[in-house]
Design an enzyme around this catalytic site. Structure first.
Site, PDB file in Angstrom:
ATOM      1  N   ARG A  46       0.840  -1.209   0.000  1.00 23.38           N
ATOM      2  CA  ARG A  46       0.000   0.000   0.000  1.00 23.38           C
ATOM      3  C   ARG A  46       0.871   1.255   0.000  1.00 23.38           C
ATOM      4  O   ARG A  46       0.589   2.238  -0.664  1.00 23.38           O
ATOM      5  CB  ARG A  46      -0.971   0.017   1.200  1.00 23.38           C
ATOM      6  CG  ARG A  46      -1.687   1.362   1.330  1.00 23.38           C
ATOM      7  CD  ARG A  46      -2.963   1.337   2.169  1.00 23.38           C
ATOM      8  NE  ARG A  46      -2.877   0.514   3.352  1.00 23.38           N
ATOM      9  CZ  ARG A  46      -2.167   0.791   4.445  1.00 23.38           C
ATOM     10  NH1 ARG A  46      -1.461   1.915   4.520  1.00 23.38           N
ATOM     11  NH2 ARG A  46      -2.163  -0.032   5.465  1.00 23.38           N
ATOM     12  N   TYR A  98     -17.716  14.972 -16.051  1.00 25.77           N
ATOM     13  CA  TYR A  98     -17.924  13.523 -16.026  1.00 25.77           C
ATOM     14  C   TYR A  98     -18.961  13.201 -14.939  1.00 25.77           C
ATOM     15  O   TYR A  98     -18.845  13.679 -13.802  1.00 25.77           O
ATOM     16  CB  TYR A  98     -16.581  12.838 -15.715  1.00 25.77           C
ATOM     17  CG  TYR A  98     -16.701  11.350 -15.585  1.00 25.77           C
ATOM     18  CD1 TYR A  98     -16.928  10.553 -16.697  1.00 25.77           C
ATOM     19  CD2 TYR A  98     -16.609  10.729 -14.348  1.00 25.77           C
ATOM     20  CE1 TYR A  98     -17.061   9.186 -16.579  1.00 25.77           C
ATOM     21  CE2 TYR A  98     -16.735   9.360 -14.218  1.00 25.77           C
ATOM     22  CZ  TYR A  98     -16.963   8.593 -15.347  1.00 25.77           C
ATOM     23  OH  TYR A  98     -17.100   7.233 -15.228  1.00 25.77           O
ATOM     24  N   ASP A 170      -8.471  17.683 -14.853  1.00 28.69           N
ATOM     25  CA  ASP A 170      -8.766  16.320 -15.311  1.00 28.69           C
ATOM     26  C   ASP A 170      -8.465  16.307 -16.808  1.00 28.69           C
ATOM     27  O   ASP A 170      -9.219  16.833 -17.625  1.00 28.69           O
ATOM     28  CB  ASP A 170     -10.233  15.970 -15.015  1.00 28.69           C
ATOM     29  CG  ASP A 170     -10.577  14.532 -15.430  1.00 28.69           C
ATOM     30  OD1 ASP A 170      -9.869  13.978 -16.291  1.00 28.69           O
ATOM     31  OD2 ASP A 170     -11.570  13.993 -14.902  1.00 28.69           O
ATOM     32  N   LYS A 195      -8.817   5.000 -19.520  1.00 25.55           N
ATOM     33  CA  LYS A 195      -9.136   5.462 -20.859  1.00 25.55           C
ATOM     34  C   LYS A 195      -7.886   5.398 -21.752  1.00 25.55           C
ATOM     35  O   LYS A 195      -7.376   4.333 -21.970  1.00 25.55           O
ATOM     36  CB  LYS A 195      -9.746   6.858 -20.778  1.00 25.55           C
ATOM     37  CG  LYS A 195     -10.786   7.023 -19.639  1.00 25.55           C
ATOM     38  CD  LYS A 195     -12.024   6.192 -19.803  1.00 25.55           C
ATOM     39  CE  LYS A 195     -12.907   6.122 -18.562  1.00 25.55           C
ATOM     40  NZ  LYS A 195     -13.327   7.391 -17.989  1.00 25.55           N
TER      41      LYS A 195
HETATM   42  C1  LIG Z   1     -13.847   7.846 -16.765  1.00 28.51           C
HETATM   43  C2  LIG Z   1     -13.566   9.203 -16.264  1.00 28.51           C
HETATM   44  C3  LIG Z   1     -13.352   9.433 -14.900  1.00 28.51           C
HETATM   45  C4  LIG Z   1     -13.476   8.335 -13.872  1.00 28.51           C
HETATM   46  O1  LIG Z   1     -12.478   7.362 -14.018  1.00 28.51           O
HETATM   47  P1  LIG Z   1     -12.661   5.795 -13.631  1.00 28.51           P
HETATM   48  O2  LIG Z   1     -11.362   5.225 -14.026  1.00 28.51           O
HETATM   49  O3  LIG Z   1     -13.831   5.302 -14.426  1.00 28.51           O
HETATM   50  O4  LIG Z   1     -12.933   5.743 -12.178  1.00 28.51           O
HETATM   51  C5  LIG Z   1     -13.052  10.721 -14.508  1.00 28.51           C
HETATM   52  N1  LIG Z   1     -12.974  11.728 -15.396  1.00 28.51           N
HETATM   53  C6  LIG Z   1     -13.173  11.537 -16.709  1.00 28.51           C
HETATM   54  C7  LIG Z   1     -13.065  12.690 -17.639  1.00 28.51           C
HETATM   55  C8  LIG Z   1     -13.480  10.282 -17.197  1.00 28.51           C
HETATM   56  O5  LIG Z   1     -13.692  10.099 -18.495  1.00 28.51           O
END
Ligand SMILES: *Cc1c(COP(=O)(O)O)cnc(C)c1O
Length: 378
Positions: A46, A98, A170, A195
């Site tokens: 961890r 999101y 983000d 992603k």
């Molecule tokens: C998918 C996504 C998230 C969340 O991520 P996870 O890996 O699904 O928890 C946050 N911000 C954006 C822009 C996303 O596309």
């Protein structure tokens, strides 16, 4: 060194002992101490794991930060960062956010006395107007989902610096390959590595990169204390995915541009949102501040009855949530990804019953266009 080269270097020849070209998966929970009060640098997974460390150092290098942090999901990463704030703090947030981030802020962190104002962060004056004495941070999506509005990260970072706000970007949709938020002045970049970074729709992961060493220490404390870390196997998968980030995105963007142009000319499509189109509001900004326009394309069809047809009749393109992988996916944001956003807000944002979103993959673009074309037909 160019970023696509740097990405291939992540973890390469890390293991000098055996000469293994790829980094090993250190599938261990704990590490033996060499002596009393001594450590190999690793004590417990961890707190730190060599495979995860390669990923964390790798993303920090790609993004030009001092430290990287890997989490069990993008949401775990965002939740961890929110713990940097205190009771009573206020954050300004991108309005077409999101859906999961919106749910986390409104349905969980609001109970801990954090408050949020949602604005169009592609308009600097809207952000400035929303600043209050208790405002401590800005959370901005550099390219939004699903309407693909581009934020001026440089101008927003300068505003944050002047007003003493933590600037969190983000950058999931652009990745460091297309834009590096820290280089534009942001304090923290966050990624759903699920992603584009992992890129194969096969693992869920989150990454954070921090520019300032003192802030990095705080984030490390939170990561280790809360414990939503990425496991060694998944860290390895993200490292492997990242190596092909450049070639994947080059192809995905090229495909997205062609599909956007094809959709724009289609009689059953009334609107296309893709920043690579010259009439898109973010086109010029991304031309100046990014290496490309990404590979997400949203579009409105002329009639709601076409939505179900497209979702179910496409054969190569799968009807599935998520994005950024090598496979092209189609989704219906109103119902699938943005259901937690209040209907009146969705309506104002333009997330309606005729809006579809494509995450364009690396297939041959002619095959993708043919698939869409046959799905449009009666
Ligand atoms: C998918 C996504 C998230 C969340 O991520 P996870 O890996 O699904 O928890 C946050 N911000 C954006 C822009 C996303 O596309």
């Amino acid at each position: 060194m160019k970023l696509s080269t740097q990405a291939v270097q992540v973890g390469l020849n890390w293991d000098g002992r055996t000469g293994a070209v790829t980094v090993p998966v250190y599938q261990t929970a704990t590490f033996k101490h060499p002596g009393l009060g001594q450590s190999t640098g690793y004590d417990y997974t961890r707190s730190g794991n060599p495979t995860r460390k390669v990923l964390e150092d790798g993303i920090a290098a790609l993004d030009g930060g001092v430290s990287g942090f890997a989490y069990s999901s993008g949401m775990a990463a965002i939740a961890n960062l929110l713990l940097l704030f205190r009771k009573g703090d206020h954050l300004i947030v991108t309005e077409d956010l999101y859906g999961g981030t919106y749910r986390l802020f409104e349905q969980i962190f609001s109970h801990y006395d954090l408050s949020f104002t949602y604005v169009d962060t592609s308009v600097l004056s809207e952000v400035e107007k929303a600043i209050r004495p208790e405002t401590k941070g800005l959370f901005v999506e550099s390219l939004t989902n699903p309407l693909l509005k581009a934020a001026d990260v440089k101008a927003l970072s300068a505003l944050c610096a002047a007003r003493d706000l933590l600037c969190i970007v983000d950058n999931t949709f652009l990745t460091p390959y297309l834009q590096r938020p820290l280089g534009l002045g942001a304090d923290i970049a966050i990624y759903s590595a699920t992603k584009y970074l992992a890129g194969h729709n096969d693992t869920v992961a989150g990454l954070v990169v921090v520019k300032d060493p003192a802030l990095a220490e705080k984030v490390y404390f939170l990561q280790n204390s809360v414990g939503a870390v990425l496991g060694p196997q998944d860290s390895w998968l993200v490292i492997r995915g990242m190596k092909t980030l450049g070639v994947r995105l080059d192809r995905q963007q090229e495909n997205a541009q062609k599909i956007a142009e094809w959709l724009q000319a289609h009689p059953k499509v009334r609107k296309v949102h893709y920043p690579g189109l010259p009439d898109h509001p973010g086109h010029q900004l991304l031309r100046e501040t990014a290496r490309g326009f990404g590979a997400m394309v949203s579009f409105e069809v002329v009639d709601p009855s076409l939505v179900e047809r497209l979702l179910l009749k496409t054969e190569l393109i799968s009807f599935a949530e998520s994005l950024g992988g090598v496979e092209t996916l189609i989704t219906f944001p109103e119902v699938q990804t943005h259901a937690d956003i209040l209907p009146e807000i969705r309506a104002r944002l333009g997330i309606n019953n005729v809006l579809l979103r494509l995450s364009v993959g690396i297939e041959d673009v002619d095959d993708l266009i043919n698939d869409l074309a046959q799905a449009f037909e009666e």
